[in-house]
Design a protein around this motif. Structure first.
Motif, PDB file in Angstrom:
ATOM      1  N   GLU A  92       0.865  -1.164   0.000  1.00  0.00           N
ATOM      2  CA  GLU A  92       0.000   0.000   0.000  1.00  0.00           C
ATOM      3  C   GLU A  92       0.906   1.219   0.000  1.00  0.00           C
ATOM      4  N   ARG A  93       0.697   2.105  -0.955  1.00  0.00           N
ATOM      5  CA  ARG A  93       1.519   3.307  -1.096  1.00  0.00           C
ATOM      6  C   ARG A  93       0.961   4.456  -0.280  1.00  0.00           C
ATOM      7  N   ILE A  94       1.837   5.375   0.084  1.00  0.00           N
ATOM      8  CA  ILE A  94       1.406   6.652   0.614  1.00  0.00           C
ATOM      9  C   ILE A  94       1.115   7.554  -0.580  1.00  0.00           C
ATOM     10  N   SER A  95       0.513   8.697  -0.377  1.00  0.00           N
ATOM     11  CA  SER A  95       0.162   9.557  -1.510  1.00  0.00           C
ATOM     12  C   SER A  95       1.395  10.251  -2.076  1.00  0.00           C
ATOM     13  N   GLY A  96       1.312  10.577  -3.347  1.00  0.00           N
ATOM     14  CA  GLY A  96       2.397  11.255  -4.042  1.00  0.00           C
ATOM     15  C   GLY A  96       3.376  10.276  -4.650  1.00  0.00           C
ATOM     16  N   ASP A  97       4.033  10.692  -5.721  1.00  0.00           N
ATOM     17  CA  ASP A  97       4.986   9.826  -6.410  1.00  0.00           C
ATOM     18  C   ASP A  97       6.340   9.814  -5.717  1.00  0.00           C
ATOM     19  N   ASN A  98       6.863  10.983  -5.397  1.00  0.00           N
ATOM     20  CA  ASN A  98       8.143  11.108  -4.679  1.00  0.00           C
ATOM     21  C   ASN A  98       9.270  10.304  -5.307  1.00  0.00           C
ATOM     22  N   GLY A  99       9.271  10.198  -6.652  1.00  0.00           N
ATOM     23  CA  GLY A  99      10.318   9.461  -7.348  1.00  0.00           C
ATOM     24  C   GLY A  99      10.052   7.979  -7.511  1.00  0.00           C
ATOM     25  N   TYR A 100       8.879   7.523  -7.090  1.00  0.00           N
ATOM     26  CA  TYR A 100       8.555   6.094  -7.128  1.00  0.00           C
ATOM     27  C   TYR A 100       8.571   5.523  -8.550  1.00  0.00           C
ATOM     28  N   ALA A 101       7.919   6.175  -9.478  1.00  0.00           N
ATOM     29  CA  ALA A 101       7.794   5.632 -10.840  1.00  0.00           C
ATOM     30  C   ALA A 101       9.158   5.431 -11.480  1.00  0.00           C
ATOM     31  N   ASP A 102      10.042   6.410 -11.321  1.00  0.00           N
ATOM     32  CA  ASP A 102      11.393   6.277 -11.879  1.00  0.00           C
ATOM     33  C   ASP A 102      12.142   5.110 -11.249  1.00  0.00           C
ATOM     34  N   MET A 103      12.024   4.976  -9.934  1.00  0.00           N
ATOM     35  CA  MET A 103      12.726   3.882  -9.254  1.00  0.00           C
ATOM     36  C   MET A 103      12.135   2.529  -9.656  1.00  0.00           C
ATOM     37  N   ALA A 104      10.829   2.448  -9.804  1.00  0.00           N
ATOM     38  CA  ALA A 104      10.198   1.186 -10.207  1.00  0.00           C
ATOM     39  C   ALA A 104      10.705   0.753 -11.582  1.00  0.00           C
ATOM     40  N   ARG A 105      10.806   1.706 -12.510  1.00  0.00           N
ATOM     41  CA  ARG A 105      11.343   1.382 -13.843  1.00  0.00           C
ATOM     42  C   ARG A 105      12.795   0.928 -13.740  1.00  0.00           C
ATOM     43  N   ARG A 106      13.570   1.604 -12.938  1.00  0.00           N
ATOM     44  CA  ARG A 106      14.982   1.240 -12.768  1.00  0.00           C
ATOM     45  C   ARG A 106      15.117  -0.149 -12.156  1.00  0.00           C
ATOM     46  N   MET A 107      14.298  -0.475 -11.183  1.00  0.00           N
ATOM     47  CA  MET A 107      14.388  -1.789 -10.543  1.00  0.00           C
ATOM     48  C   MET A 107      14.006  -2.898 -11.514  1.00  0.00           C
ATOM     49  N   GLU A 108      12.997  -2.661 -12.351  1.00  0.00           N
ATOM     50  CA  GLU A 108      12.629  -3.677 -13.345  1.00  0.00           C
ATOM     51  C   GLU A 108      13.774  -3.883 -14.332  1.00  0.00           C
ATOM     52  N   GLU A 109      14.360  -2.792 -14.779  1.00  0.00           N
ATOM     53  CA  GLU A 109      15.489  -2.879 -15.709  1.00  0.00           C
ATOM     54  C   GLU A 109      16.664  -3.623 -15.077  1.00  0.00           C
ATOM     55  N   LEU A 110      16.990  -3.278 -13.860  1.00  0.00           N
ATOM     56  CA  LEU A 110      18.113  -3.892 -13.167  1.00  0.00           C
ATOM     57  C   LEU A 110      17.843  -5.373 -12.869  1.00  0.00           C
ATOM     58  N   ALA A 111      16.647  -5.682 -12.380  1.00  0.00           N
ATOM     59  CA  ALA A 111      16.295  -7.070 -12.077  1.00  0.00           C
ATOM     60  C   ALA A 111      16.366  -7.939 -13.323  1.00  0.00           C
ATOM     61  N   SER A 112      15.931  -7.393 -14.452  1.00  0.00           N
ATOM     62  CA  SER A 112      15.901  -8.179 -15.690  1.00  0.00           C
ATOM     63  C   SER A 112      17.294  -8.622 -16.139  1.00  0.00           C
ATOM     64  N   ARG A 113      18.322  -7.977 -15.624  1.00  0.00           N
ATOM     65  CA  ARG A 113      19.699  -8.352 -15.979  1.00  0.00           C
ATOM     66  C   ARG A 113      20.357  -9.270 -14.951  1.00  0.00           C
ATOM     67  N   GLN A 114      19.617  -9.626 -13.911  1.00  0.00           N
ATOM     68  CA  GLN A 114      20.190 -10.464 -12.856  1.00  0.00           C
ATOM     69  C   GLN A 114      20.142 -11.942 -13.251  1.00  0.00           C
ATOM     70  N   PRO A 115      21.214 -12.669 -12.959  1.00  0.00           N
ATOM     71  CA  PRO A 115      21.184 -14.119 -13.206  1.00  0.00           C
ATOM     72  C   PRO A 115      20.012 -14.761 -12.460  1.00  0.00           C
ATOM     73  N   GLY A 116      19.285 -15.600 -13.156  1.00  0.00           N
ATOM     74  CA  GLY A 116      18.168 -16.320 -12.555  1.00  0.00           C
ATOM     75  C   GLY A 116      16.832 -15.620 -12.658  1.00  0.00           C
ATOM     76  N   PHE A 117      16.802 -14.377 -13.130  1.00  0.00           N
ATOM     77  CA  PHE A 117      15.540 -13.653 -13.286  1.00  0.00           C
ATOM     78  C   PHE A 117      14.775 -14.233 -14.465  1.00  0.00           C
ATOM     79  N   LEU A 118      13.459 -14.479 -14.272  1.00  0.00           N
ATOM     80  CA  LEU A 118      12.631 -15.062 -15.321  1.00  0.00           C
ATOM     81  C   LEU A 118      11.589 -14.092 -15.871  1.00  0.00           C
ATOM     82  N   GLY A 119      11.125 -13.147 -15.058  1.00  0.00           N
ATOM     83  CA  GLY A 119      10.109 -12.204 -15.517  1.00  0.00           C
ATOM     84  C   GLY A 119       9.396 -11.562 -14.353  1.00  0.00           C
ATOM     85  N   VAL A 120       8.465 -10.657 -14.682  1.00  0.00           N
ATOM     86  CA  VAL A 120       7.720  -9.936 -13.648  1.00  0.00           C
ATOM     87  C   VAL A 120       6.347  -9.552 -14.175  1.00  0.00           C
TER      88      VAL A 120
END
Length: 119
Positions: free
Chosen positions: A20-48
């Motif tokens: 459950e999020r608090i209100s406001g973005d506070n940089g969340y969307a950018d970090m979420a995109r970065r985490m998906e990008e970073l996770a996708s390059r990790q050994p053993g990652f299959l998808g999200v």
């Protein structure tokens, strides 16, 4: 955040992150995109797969094994995102790790793309 996933035959692992999020973005969307990008390059990652409405979010990431999940948990940039999540973005969250033993798939659509990344 939704990747089309071609999963291997079980067993593999799913990390279920419900939040459950608090209100406001506070940089969340950018970090979420970065985490998906970073996770996708990790050994053993299959998808999200991820869905969110105005209050509740559910993200399920898929991994080959527990060692891959631990390596992702301990990744320095991911650790920073975890810290920021507790400070800026989440009112509460739950993380569950489960072993996928069996998969049943149904698709009555004309195109796999119509199934919203559920493939």
């Amino acid at each position: 955040m939704n990747t089309t996933i071609q999963m291997p035959n079980p067993p593999y692992y799913a990390v279920i992150f419900t939040s459950e999020r608090i209100s406001g973005d506070n940089g969340y969307a950018d970090m979420a995109r970065r985490m998906e990008e970073l996770a996708s390059r990790q050994p053993g990652f299959l998808g999200v797969n991820s869905v969110r409405d105005s209050k509740l979010g559910i993200t399920v990431s898929y991994w080959r094994d527990l060692e891959s999940i631990k390596a992702w948990r301990d990744h320095a940039e991911h650790r920073e995102a975890q810290r920021l999540g507790r400070e800026r973005w989440y009112r509460c969250y739950r993380l569950q790790i489960t072993r996928v033993e069996r998969v049943i798939h149904f698709d009555n659509s004309e195109s796999a793309a119509d199934c919203h990344g559920v493939g």
